[in-house]
Design an enzyme around this catalytic site. Structure first.
Site, short mmCIF file in Angstrom:
data_model
loop_
_atom_site.label_atom_id
_atom_site.label_comp_id
_atom_site.label_asym_id
_atom_site.label_seq_id
_atom_site.Cartn_x
_atom_site.Cartn_y
_atom_site.Cartn_z
N SER A 209 0.80 -1.23 0.00
CA SER A 209 0.00 0.00 0.00
C SER A 209 0.82 1.27 0.00
CB SER A 209 -0.93 0.00 1.20
OG SER A 209 -0.21 -0.13 2.40
N HIS A 237 -5.47 -4.07 -1.42
CA HIS A 237 -5.29 -3.09 -2.50
C HIS A 237 -5.35 -3.76 -3.87
CE1 HIS A 237 -4.55 0.34 0.09
NE2 HIS A 237 -4.01 -0.55 0.92
N LYS A 268 -12.48 -0.85 0.87
CA LYS A 268 -11.76 -0.06 -0.14
C LYS A 268 -12.54 -0.14 -1.47
CE LYS A 268 -7.34 -0.87 2.21
NZ LYS A 268 -7.41 0.23 3.18
N1 PLP Z 1 -4.18 -4.67 4.93
C1 PLP Z 1 -3.78 -3.67 4.13
C2 PLP Z 1 -2.71 -3.95 3.12
C3 PLP Z 1 -4.36 -2.39 4.24
O1 PLP Z 1 -3.96 -1.39 3.46
C4 PLP Z 1 -5.36 -2.18 5.21
C5 PLP Z 1 -5.99 -0.86 5.40
O2 PLP Z 1 -5.40 0.17 5.40
C6 PLP Z 1 -5.73 -3.25 6.02
C7 PLP Z 1 -5.14 -4.48 5.86
C8 PLP Z 1 -6.81 -3.09 7.04
O3 PLP Z 1 -8.05 -3.09 6.37
P1 PLP Z 1 -9.37 -2.60 7.13
O4 PLP Z 1 -9.46 -1.13 6.87
O5 PLP Z 1 -10.47 -3.38 6.52
O6 PLP Z 1 -9.17 -2.92 8.56
#
Ligand code: PLP
Length: 422
Positions: A209, A237, A268
């Protein structure tokens, strides 16, 4: 009697004196830490949006329309009218929430429907919902891995994967970002354990990310097979828009169905409300329902959120070309910015990190962009490594060519002002 009373009084007063001293110590310490964040120029202030999430938004205390380039709203579904309608209907049909965890009395027909839709979307046997992907990542490693096992993870994995791994008792090894020789070394190291009955789990983000880089899944799979390992991929992502029909990094590498465990988010591309999930084999999902702590000890997803995710999957499945637009936009943005002389990290993905290096510069740069009606955010330590500050631009299918050009023009102007480009 009197002395007993005095003793009781003194016992009652002592902790109060202690608490106030402690409170002062804590306050001083917290203030020092807050000051150090301010001085480092890495203070994160939240801008307050007064409209729905979209490519065009308004923020509090400003009448101006802003172009939004920092949401994970990859497909532009966050304010999609069909999704909003589905959420409203679920509110009427199923209520605001369940006041319960799943296994007590928190499972409705739509929760089961969504789990089946997710499993089918990824071509897996089953899926389990969580209140967030952070929770899905917190629940998976501790449930699956025991002391004799080994978890081997990419050094740039998301914080939630790192935290999830911290909770498990398995041996932990870390390989350099996307470095397959290092992964192979670590797999060999895990082999020294001399156990037949151990799980070696390789854990990686599908798309990283902060950098917009893509995990080399086919190479990882080759090594996993060679060393008898399993693979976990976080697809936050990628789900919904990456790969030809939005099935994610697996589809991008033409290897759907080959990854052992997928965790992802509903917060997302899939409508952007909230929620996360794990999808994989039935035995894995069965075990998670029995043992995963964030599933067992946290509330169920609210019905409107569940319905909006089902509708998002409908839209993606019925419009296989939906992901095309976001990739065309990302390609255009990356090319034009590189022509201007900006350094853009990452692979061909709508996460486009514009590298600036210095934390203060990244923050001032974002402020100048805002003055020009472009909402972007500077990322600095501890979100990214020190001296690797950047502005992470996120392109959406909802951006028009004109939106993209306005953003690029503003970058050109501010980039020249700060002498980042010529
Ligand atoms: N994993 C990744 C790669 C993320 O970018 C995010 C969120 O920023 C998460 C997990 C966590 O997702 P959630 O917002 O559903 O808790």
């Amino acid at each position: 009697m009197v002395s007993t009373c005095l003793l009781l009084l003194s016992l009652r007063y002592t902790p109060i004196r202690h608490t106030s001293t402690l409170a002062k110590v804590i306050k001083n310490r917290l203030n020092l830490e807050l000051d150090s964040i301010r001085q480092a120029g890495t203070w994160k202030s939240e801008r307050i949006i007064s409209t729905s999430q979209s490519s065009h938004i308004k923020i509090e205390n400003s009448e101006n329309d802003l172009l939004n380039f920092c949401a994970n709203n990859y497909l532009g579904l966050a304010n999609n009218s069909e999704i909003i309608h589905a959420a409203k209907k679920a509110l009427d049909d199923y209520g605001a929430g369940l006041s319960s965890v799943r296994f007590i009395c928190g499972t409705q027909t739509i929760h089961k429907q969504l789990e089946q839709r997710i499993a089918k979307f990824h071509q897996r046997e089953d899926a389990i919902l969580y209140i967030s992907c952070f929770d899905a990542n917190a629940g998976i490693f501790e449930t699956l891995l025991k002391e004799q096992d080994c978890i081997i993870s990419d050094e740039l994995n998301h914080a939630s994967i790192i935290d999830g791994i911290r909770l498990c008792k398995a041996k932990r090894l870390r390989y350099k970002h996307k470095d397959m020789s290092d992964l192979e070394l670590k797999l060999k190291e895990s082999y020294n354990e001399n156990h037949d009955n151990i799980i070696r789990l390789i854990a990686t983000d599908g798309v990283f990310s902060m950098d917009g880089t893509i995990a080399p899944l086919s190479d990882i799979k080759y090594l996993a097979d060679k060393y008898n390992g399993l693979i976990f991929v976080d697809e936050c992502h990628a789900t919904g828009f990456f790969g030809r029909t939005g099935r994610g990094t697996e589809e991008y590498f033409n290897m759907i169905g080959t990854i052992d465990i997928i965790n992802s988010t509903l917060g997302k591309a899939l409508g952007g409300a909230a929620g996360g999930y794990t999808t994989g084999s039935k035995v894995l999902i069965d075990l998670l329902r029995q043992r995963s702590r964030p599933y067992l000890f946290s509330n169920t997803l609210p019905p409107p959120v569940v319905a909006s995710a089902i509708k998002a999957i409908d839209l993606i499945e019925n419009n296989p070309n939906l992901p095309e637009r976001v990739h065309e936009n990302a390609k255009y943005f990356r090319n034009e910015m590189q022509k201007l002389g900006f350094k853009i990290l990452g692979d061909n993905h709508p996460i486009c990190p514009v590298m600036l290096g210095d934390a203060r510069l990244a923050s001032q740069f974002a402020d100048e962009m805002l003055k020009r009606g472009i909402y972007v955010i500077g990322f600095s330590y501890p979100v990214v490594p020190k001296d690797r500050a950047r502005i992470r631009v996120q392109v959406s299918a909802a951006h028009s060519k004109d939106d993209l050009q306005r953003c690029i023009n503003a970058f050109a102007e501010v980039g020249r002002q700060f002498k980042v480009i010529k």
